[in-house]
Scaffold this active site. Sequence first.
Site, PDB file in Angstrom:
ATOM      1  N   GLY A   1       0.837  -1.210   0.000  1.00  0.00           N
ATOM      2  CA  GLY A   1       0.000   0.000   0.000  1.00  0.00           C
ATOM      3  C   GLY A   1       0.865   1.249   0.000  1.00  0.00           C
ATOM      4  O   GLY A   1       1.884   1.299   0.685  1.00  0.00           O
TER       5      GLY A   1
ATOM      6  N   ARG B   1       1.106  -4.997  -5.661  1.00  0.00           N
ATOM      7  CA  ARG B   1       1.291  -6.237  -4.907  1.00  0.00           C
ATOM      8  C   ARG B   1       1.602  -7.302  -5.952  1.00  0.00           C
ATOM      9  O   ARG B   1       1.131  -7.219  -7.082  1.00  0.00           O
ATOM     10  CB  ARG B   1       0.044  -6.550  -4.094  1.00  0.00           C
ATOM     11  CG  ARG B   1      -0.196  -5.455  -3.035  1.00  0.00           C
ATOM     12  CD  ARG B   1      -1.198  -5.867  -1.985  1.00  0.00           C
ATOM     13  NE  ARG B   1      -1.213  -4.889  -0.902  1.00  0.00           N
ATOM     14  CZ  ARG B   1      -2.034  -3.833  -0.843  1.00  0.00           C
ATOM     15  NH1 ARG B   1      -2.891  -3.617  -1.818  1.00  0.00           N
ATOM     16  NH2 ARG B   1      -1.988  -3.021   0.183  1.00  0.00           N
TER      17      ARG B   1
ATOM     18  N   ASP C   1       5.962  -5.061   6.169  1.00  0.00           N
ATOM     19  CA  ASP C   1       6.580  -6.354   6.481  1.00  0.00           C
ATOM     20  C   ASP C   1       6.622  -7.299   5.282  1.00  0.00           C
ATOM     21  O   ASP C   1       7.609  -8.010   5.083  1.00  0.00           O
ATOM     22  CB  ASP C   1       5.807  -7.041   7.615  1.00  0.00           C
ATOM     23  CG  ASP C   1       6.186  -6.468   8.979  1.00  0.00           C
ATOM     24  OD1 ASP C   1       7.261  -5.837   9.087  1.00  0.00           O
ATOM     25  OD2 ASP C   1       5.411  -6.661   9.935  1.00  0.00           O
TER      26      ASP C   1
ATOM     27  N   THR D   1       4.201   2.576   5.608  1.00  0.00           N
ATOM     28  CA  THR D   1       2.813   2.128   5.725  1.00  0.00           C
ATOM     29  C   THR D   1       2.037   3.063   6.641  1.00  0.00           C
ATOM     30  O   THR D   1       2.562   3.503   7.667  1.00  0.00           O
ATOM     31  CB  THR D   1       2.699   0.678   6.265  1.00  0.00           C
ATOM     32  OG1 THR D   1       1.325   0.421   6.624  1.00  0.00           O
ATOM     33  CG2 THR D   1       3.554   0.431   7.485  1.00  0.00           C
TER      34      THR D   1
ATOM     35  N   ASP E   1      -0.247   2.117   8.421  1.00  0.00           N
ATOM     36  CA  ASP E   1      -0.794   1.299   9.510  1.00  0.00           C
ATOM     37  C   ASP E   1       0.036   1.312  10.795  1.00  0.00           C
ATOM     38  O   ASP E   1      -0.445   0.873  11.834  1.00  0.00           O
ATOM     39  CB  ASP E   1      -0.955  -0.158   9.047  1.00  0.00           C
ATOM     40  CG  ASP E   1      -2.124  -0.328   8.087  1.00  0.00           C
ATOM     41  OD1 ASP E   1      -2.950   0.590   7.996  1.00  0.00           O
ATOM     42  OD2 ASP E   1      -2.195  -1.381   7.425  1.00  0.00           O
TER      43      ASP E   1
ATOM     44  N   ASP F   1       2.279  -0.609  11.659  1.00  0.00           N
ATOM     45  CA  ASP F   1       2.302  -1.969  12.215  1.00  0.00           C
ATOM     46  C   ASP F   1       3.620  -2.705  11.936  1.00  0.00           C
ATOM     47  O   ASP F   1       3.616  -3.891  11.638  1.00  0.00           O
ATOM     48  CB  ASP F   1       1.108  -2.771  11.674  1.00  0.00           C
ATOM     49  CG  ASP F   1       1.131  -2.895  10.160  1.00  0.00           C
ATOM     50  OD1 ASP F   1       1.870  -2.138   9.505  1.00  0.00           O
ATOM     51  OD2 ASP F   1       0.419  -3.760   9.626  1.00  0.00           O
TER      52      ASP F   1
ATOM     53  N   ARG G   1      -6.515  -3.083   8.349  1.00  0.00           N
ATOM     54  CA  ARG G   1      -7.110  -4.414   8.225  1.00  0.00           C
ATOM     55  C   ARG G   1      -6.651  -5.301   9.377  1.00  0.00           C
ATOM     56  O   ARG G   1      -7.403  -6.061   9.936  1.00  0.00           O
ATOM     57  CB  ARG G   1      -6.724  -5.037   6.882  1.00  0.00           C
ATOM     58  CG  ARG G   1      -7.559  -6.229   6.497  1.00  0.00           C
ATOM     59  CD  ARG G   1      -7.160  -6.741   5.135  1.00  0.00           C
ATOM     60  NE  ARG G   1      -7.495  -5.813   4.072  1.00  0.00           N
ATOM     61  CZ  ARG G   1      -6.814  -5.695   2.933  1.00  0.00           C
ATOM     62  NH1 ARG G   1      -5.772  -6.445   2.708  1.00  0.00           N
ATOM     63  NH2 ARG G   1      -7.196  -4.830   2.015  1.00  0.00           N
TER      64      ARG G   1
HETATM   65  P1  ADP Z   1       3.325  -4.618   2.906  1.00  0.00           P
HETATM   66  O1  ADP Z   1       4.685  -4.536   2.342  1.00  0.00           O
HETATM   67  O2  ADP Z   1       2.692  -3.274   3.088  1.00  0.00           O
HETATM   68  O3  ADP Z   1       3.256  -5.505   4.132  1.00  0.00           O
HETATM   69  P2  ADP Z   1       2.111  -6.762   1.369  1.00  0.00           P
HETATM   70  O4  ADP Z   1       2.012  -7.694   2.506  1.00  0.00           O
HETATM   71  O5  ADP Z   1       0.975  -6.649   0.416  1.00  0.00           O
HETATM   72  O6  ADP Z   1       2.368  -5.257   1.821  1.00  0.00           O
HETATM   73  O7  ADP Z   1       3.448  -7.154   0.589  1.00  0.00           O
HETATM   74  C1  ADP Z   1       3.854  -6.426  -0.534  1.00  0.00           C
HETATM   75  C2  ADP Z   1       4.497  -7.364  -1.513  1.00  0.00           C
HETATM   76  O8  ADP Z   1       5.694  -7.912  -0.942  1.00  0.00           O
HETATM   77  C3  ADP Z   1       3.677  -8.566  -1.914  1.00  0.00           C
HETATM   78  O9  ADP Z   1       2.729  -8.276  -2.904  1.00  0.00           O
HETATM   79  C4  ADP Z   1       4.750  -9.488  -2.436  1.00  0.00           C
HETATM   80  O10 ADP Z   1       5.144  -9.121  -3.732  1.00  0.00           O
HETATM   81  C5  ADP Z   1       5.908  -9.204  -1.481  1.00  0.00           C
HETATM   82  N1  ADP Z   1       5.916 -10.221  -0.415  1.00  0.00           N
HETATM   83  C6  ADP Z   1       5.057 -10.341   0.600  1.00  0.00           C
HETATM   84  N2  ADP Z   1       5.357 -11.407   1.370  1.00  0.00           N
HETATM   85  C7  ADP Z   1       6.428 -11.979   0.800  1.00  0.00           C
HETATM   86  C8  ADP Z   1       7.208 -13.141   1.103  1.00  0.00           C
HETATM   87  N3  ADP Z   1       6.944 -13.901   2.155  1.00  0.00           N
HETATM   88  N4  ADP Z   1       8.253 -13.420   0.299  1.00  0.00           N
HETATM   89  C9  ADP Z   1       8.544 -12.649  -0.771  1.00  0.00           C
HETATM   90  N5  ADP Z   1       7.841 -11.554  -1.104  1.00  0.00           N
HETATM   91  C10 ADP Z   1       6.802 -11.228  -0.346  1.00  0.00           C
HETATM   92  O1  F6P Z   2      -1.674   0.441   3.501  1.00  0.00           O
HETATM   93  C1  F6P Z   2      -2.259  -0.312   4.487  1.00  0.00           C
HETATM   94  C2  F6P Z   2      -3.709  -0.451   4.201  1.00  0.00           C
HETATM   95  O2  F6P Z   2      -4.240   0.814   4.016  1.00  0.00           O
HETATM   96  C3  F6P Z   2      -4.491  -1.194   5.225  1.00  0.00           C
HETATM   97  O3  F6P Z   2      -4.864  -0.451   6.345  1.00  0.00           O
HETATM   98  C4  F6P Z   2      -5.662  -1.640   4.433  1.00  0.00           C
HETATM   99  O4  F6P Z   2      -6.288  -2.701   5.005  1.00  0.00           O
HETATM  100  C5  F6P Z   2      -5.046  -1.981   3.125  1.00  0.00           C
HETATM  101  O5  F6P Z   2      -3.912  -1.157   3.005  1.00  0.00           O
HETATM  102  C6  F6P Z   2      -5.977  -1.796   1.977  1.00  0.00           C
HETATM  103  O6  F6P Z   2      -5.276  -1.858   0.792  1.00  0.00           O
HETATM  104  P1  F6P Z   2      -5.922  -1.866  -0.651  1.00  0.00           P
HETATM  105  O7  F6P Z   2      -7.305  -1.367  -0.559  1.00  0.00           O
HETATM  106  O8  F6P Z   2      -5.019  -0.990  -1.430  1.00  0.00           O
HETATM  107  O9  F6P Z   2      -5.837  -3.278  -1.096  1.00  0.00           O
END
Ligand code: ADP
Ligand code: F6P
Length: 325
Positions: free
Chosen positions: A16, A77, A108, A130, A132, A134, A176
Amino acid sequence: MADKVIRTIGVLTSGGDAPGMNAAIRAVVRTGLGKDLKVRGIRRGYQGLLNEEIIDLSARDVSDTIQRGGTILQTARCEEMRTEEGQQKAAAICKKYGIDGLVVIGGDGSFAGAQKLSRLGINTIGLPGTIDLDIACTEYTIGFDTAVNTAMEAIDKVRDTSTSHERCSIIEVMGRDAGYLALWCGIANGAERILMPEEHDYNEEAIVEDIQECRKRGKKNYIIINAEGIGDSMNMAKRIEEATGMETRATVLGHMQRGGSPTCKDRVYASIMGAMAVDLLIQGKSNRVVGYRHGEYLDFDIDEALGMKKGIPTYQYEIARELAL
Ligand code: ADP
Ligand code: F6P
C-alpha cells in the site's frame, strides 16, 4: 555484509502506498547521486522489477516531489514474488541491470521480499512505509502521521454534524490487521469507543448500554471509531440504532487516508531514512531495515525485525476509555 562495492542502487515502493514515500525516494536518489552512485528507479514494486520496468533517475526526476502524496514510482502487490522462482528471477534482473543495492520502501511483506533477495546476493535495505504503523521494530512508519491527521480532520467534521443531530456516528478508519490509526483517532477525536482488529471479541451489547448511559449523562453524540479489520460499519449502525433508538450513521473514510500531501514529520523522517538507507548500503550492509526508536534512527536485521511482535499498548487504550467519561 555486502560482498562487493556498491556502484548502482535501485529503489522501489511496494504494498500500500503512504504519504512521504516520495520524500524517501527523493532522498535515496539524491544521496546516491551525491555519493557518485548510479540510481535506478523500479516502477510498480516487485511486479515492475519482474517486468523489468527499470529507469535511470536523475536529481531532476525527483524535483517537486517532496510535497506530493502517493509514490512517483507507483506500487503494486505481486504474488509471483512470493515464489522461489519469482525471487530468483527478481535477483537475476537486479544483476542484469547492475543493481547491487536495493532500497525497498513498504511494510513487512515487502521486507520479506527484500530478505529473499538479500539471500540471493542483492544487498537490500528496507524502509518502513505504511499508514498502519504496524512494523514492530519501529515506533514510526512513513505515512502514518499524515494518514492519522487526515482521518482526524475528517472525523472532526463528522463529529460536528453528529452533535447537531444528536446522533451516534460510526467512523471506519483503515487498518485491516492493525488498530493504531483507530487508537490514535480515538484519542485525538475524543471517541467514546474504539474498535480494533486486535480486539475482535468486542461486545456490542456493552456499547448499546454505554450509549444509553452516555445519553443519560447528557452527551450529545456518541463517536465510535471502527477499524477496517472489524468493518461491517453500515450493519453495525443499523443494529445500534435499532437497539438504542439513537439515530446512527456510518462513514467509511477509506482510501482518502492514504493520499494527500505528507506532513512535515513524514517529509523529514522519510528524508532521513532514505539517506540512511543509501549510507547503510555504502557501508556494506544488507538485509537491514531502518527504524526509529527512543528518538534515534537505527537499523535492524530484517530476519530479527520480522520476528518482532507489536501489540496495541494497553495503557493507551485504557486512557482513551477513561477520557471518554
Ligand atoms: P506490505 O509490504 O505493506 O506488508 P504486502 O504484505 O501486500 O504489503 O506485501 C507487498 C508485496 O511484498 C507482496 O505483494 C509481495 O510481492 C511481497 N511479499 C510479501 N510477502 C512476501 C514473502 N513472504 N516473500 C517474498 N515476497 C513477499
Ligand atoms: O496500507 C495499508 C492499508 O491501508 C491497510 O490499512 C488496508 O487494510 C489496506 O492497506 C488496503 O489496501 P488496498 O485497498 O489498497 O488493497
